[in-house]
Design a protein around this motif. Structure first.
Motif, PDB file in Angstrom:
ATOM      1  N   PRO A   1       6.535  -1.693   4.343  1.00 47.40           N
ATOM      2  CA  PRO A   1       7.190  -0.524   4.938  1.00 47.40           C
ATOM      3  C   PRO A   1       6.383   0.026   6.116  1.00 47.40           C
ATOM      4  O   PRO A   1       5.166   0.182   6.022  1.00 47.40           O
ATOM      5  N   GLY A   2       7.047   0.287   7.188  1.00 43.57           N
ATOM      6  CA  GLY A   2       6.393   0.800   8.378  1.00 43.57           C
ATOM      7  C   GLY A   2       6.021  -0.254   9.400  1.00 43.57           C
ATOM      8  O   GLY A   2       5.847   0.062  10.592  1.00 43.57           O
ATOM      9  N   ASP A   3       5.897  -1.520   8.977  1.00 45.12           N
ATOM     10  CA  ASP A   3       5.493  -2.573   9.913  1.00 45.12           C
ATOM     11  C   ASP A   3       6.541  -2.792  11.003  1.00 45.12           C
ATOM     12  O   ASP A   3       6.211  -2.865  12.189  1.00 45.12           O
ATOM     13  N   GLU A   4       7.810  -2.890  10.605  1.00 42.23           N
ATOM     14  CA  GLU A   4       8.845  -3.191  11.588  1.00 42.23           C
ATOM     15  C   GLU A   4       8.991  -2.066  12.610  1.00 42.23           C
ATOM     16  O   GLU A   4       9.231  -2.320  13.799  1.00 42.23           O
ATOM     17  N   ALA A   5       8.818  -0.836  12.175  1.00 39.51           N
ATOM     18  CA  ALA A   5       8.941   0.286  13.109  1.00 39.51           C
ATOM     19  C   ALA A   5       7.888   0.202  14.209  1.00 39.51           C
ATOM     20  O   ALA A   5       8.164   0.533  15.375  1.00 39.51           O
TER      21      ALA A   5
END
Length: 295
Positions: A121-125
């Motif tokens: 979570p948070g990596d793609e953003a």
């Protein structure tokens, strides 16, 4: 500053320096041993940061002493480590033998890198905000594919170093904008020894290729354009460990800054030439003023 995200490995390099590498079953006496923070992902991140990029590292370190050192090394070079996970167990290690001609052989033990099987979570953003995404193959293939697909979804230019070399699935190649193998990796991927012919074959799968040629420089090939070879500066190599990662990290900054391809390749080649004149991986990587002065 130029925004670059690196999804990749962090390893502690355990380096033995010898006159010549041992043959199978043979023991040789080394003249020096050192531990140097490395890993293809971390190396490219450090190289890009020192070349002037605004770099974020996605990956994992272990709970051992190496993990703390690896994280500190990235941060000391200006790399954002907020997305660098800590996994229970040992960090990745690379066991390297460097001979007196500057050549090396490497055994990588993944350690914490093996836990990075997908984006967290948070990596793609963060990937979505980048100018450029750097990938290698020292993480599990699922994570590499996840990263490439995220880059494609958000229109982020994605650069893959196919090392350690292995067959590349079509769905990964379809999400790669620039493939950067060395001449041996290009031959392994295509079955073609000649770098020019291998690059032409790779263009059937990706739109742009840079084949690094060691002391002979780098070959650029792209669909619809004539191939271009940029020579490397003539230097005496002390240790070629991480020269390719230095080249890729520096090239990423140049491309993200919008430099013409020939100028970008020359700048990256100058950085790699500086790195091979020094021992170690991350410790050998030059800073932007040095690269500018040498190019």
């Amino acid at each position: 500053m130029t925004g670059i995200v690196v999804l990749g490995s962090t390893n502690m390099d355990l380096v033995a320096y010898v006159a010549r590498p041992p043959k199978r079953g043979e023991t040789v006496t080394g003249r020096e041993f050192t531990t140097v923070p490395g890993g293809k992902g971390a190396n490219q991140a450090v190289a890009a940061a020192r070349a002037g990029g605004d770099v974020t590292m996605i990956g994992a370190v272990g709970t051992d002493e190496f993990g703390a050192v690896l994280r500190h090394t990235l941060e000391a070079s200006g790399v954002d480590t907020d997305l660098l996970r800590t996994a229970d167990g040992p960090s990745g290690t690379a066991h390297i033998v460097v001979d007196d001609e500057g050549g090396n052989s490497i055994v990588v033990v993944p350690g914490a890198n093996g836990t990075v099987t997908a984006l967290a979570p948070g990596d793609e953003a963060v990937i979505a905000t980048a100018d450029l995404l750097l990938l290698q193959l020292e993480l599990p293939q699922g994570a590499v594919l996840d990263g490439a697909l995220a880059g494609r979804r958000h229109g982020v230019r994605t650069v893959l170093t196919p090392s350690p070399v292995r067959p590349l699935p079509p769905e990964l190649l379809a999400a790669v904008d620039l493939l950067v193998p060395n001449e041996h990796e290009a031959a392994a991927l295509t079955g073609i020894a000649d770098p020019h012919e291998a690059a032409a074959a790779l263009l059937r799968s990706v739109p742009e290729v840079v084949v690094t040629l060691g002391s002979a420089g780098a070959l650029h090939a792209a669909r619809g354009t004539a191939p271009l070879t940029v020579p490397a500066p003539r230097v005496t190599a002390v240790d070629t460990t991480a020269a390719g990662d230095t080249f890729v990290g520096t090239l990423a900054v140049a491309l993200a800054e919008g430099r013409p391809v020939e100028q970008a390749l020359a700048w990256a080649s100058a950085a790699a030439a500086l790195s091979v004149q020094r021992p170690g991986a991350s410790t050998s990587m030059p800073y932007r003023p040095e690269i500018d002065a040498a190019s």
